[in-house]
Design a protein around this motif. Structure first.
Motif, PDB file in Angstrom:
ATOM      1  N   SER A   1       0.829  -1.213   0.000  1.00  0.00           N
ATOM      2  CA  SER A   1       0.000   0.000   0.000  1.00  0.00           C
ATOM      3  C   SER A   1       0.859   1.257   0.000  1.00  0.00           C
ATOM      4  N   LEU A   2       2.003   1.232   0.703  1.00  0.00           N
ATOM      5  CA  LEU A   2       2.892   2.390   0.684  1.00  0.00           C
ATOM      6  C   LEU A   2       3.520   2.545  -0.695  1.00  0.00           C
TER       7      LEU A   2
ATOM      8  N   TYR B   1      -3.309   3.537   2.709  1.00  0.00           N
ATOM      9  CA  TYR B   1      -2.123   3.149   3.467  1.00  0.00           C
ATOM     10  C   TYR B   1      -2.318   3.437   4.960  1.00  0.00           C
TER      11      TYR B   1
END
Length: 254
Positions: free
Chosen positions: A91-92, A249
């Motif tokens: 997600s990052l 995130y």
């Protein structure tokens, strides 16, 4: 018909088209951001299937026709596959790609931004640094590369260089406690953050360190947790927009 272009590029965005095609956004060092067409790359039998995925860093041979680029050949350099094995890392990385594809431009040298992004993806995929730290360094350093380098050298009010400060996130300057409390600092209602000496020195380092040494500073969980929201607010404030991938995130990290 234009001549073929050979360039290294990072896939920062993909859009599926039809049954087997894909529009791919590449970040290249010399040509900047390029939108290229991948004909048939999603076909399971295509030898270019693996090289047309998000996060892949490859050497591409691009052909030009009617002012559009097409993938002719691609050779994989790194796919950062380990990112897909951890939801926080994935997600990052998606947020980093989202920001990168938004802020980079076509036709200009983007090698510094590409180097930063590749460094972050490598450290994130190998878990050699925490996601919190990688995100903070990416955001502050990217802001600098985009022309939003904050002036952290001294108090903007009196010139004092040591001690605790308040960071004017909107203005990109710092003020000592005396100036801020006496009315000489950031204006009322401004977005500010308190900085102690260690936090200030860390931000100074991130802004000016050589590319290969940008993560070479002492850190701990407390410092990272204080640094992260400041760097995020600084980048988002100066880009004047947010990102859905950032929200996702943060939801994963709660």
């Amino acid at each position: 018909m234009g001549k073929d272009i050979i360039t290294k590029g990072l896939v920062v965005k993909v859009i599926d088209v039809g049954e087997s095609d894909r529009i791919i956004t590449l970040l290249t060092p010399e040509e900047g951001k390029l939108s290229v067409s991948g004909k048939g790359v999603r076909n399971i039998k295509s030898h270019r299937l693996h090289t047309s995925q998000l996060f892949c860093f490859c050497e591409f041979v691009l052909s030009e026709k009617n002012d559009r680029f097409y993938i002719k050949e691609a050779s994989l350099i790194e796919d950062f596959y380990a990112l897909r094995e951890d939801l926080v890392s994935l997600s990052l990385a998606q947020y980093i790609m989202d920001v990168t594809s938004t802020v980079t431009i076509t036709g200009e040298d983007q090698s510094d931004i590409l180097s930063l992004v590749l460094n972050c993806l490598y450290l994130l995929s190998t878990k050699k640094k925490s996601a919190t730290l990688i995100k903070a360094v990416f955001e502050l350093r990217l802001a600098c590369l985009l022309g939003f380098t904050p002036d952290l050298s001294c108090c903007a009010g009196c010139g004092k260089k040591d001690g605790s400060y308040f960071f004017d996130i909107d203005g990109g300057t710092v003020y000592c406690t005396e100036c801020q409390t006496s009315g000489k600092g950031a204006s009322e209602g401004a977005l500010i953050a308190a900085l102690d000496g260690i936090l200030l020195d860390t931000m100074r380092y991130i802004c000016i360190a050589p590319d290969k040494r940008i993560f070479a500073f002492p850190t701990d969980n407390e410092l990272e947790s204080e640094l992260s929201p400041i760097c995020e607010k600084y980048l988002i404030e100066h880009l004047e927009r947010s990102f859905d991938t950032l929200g996702f995130y943060k939801s994963i990290c709660i």
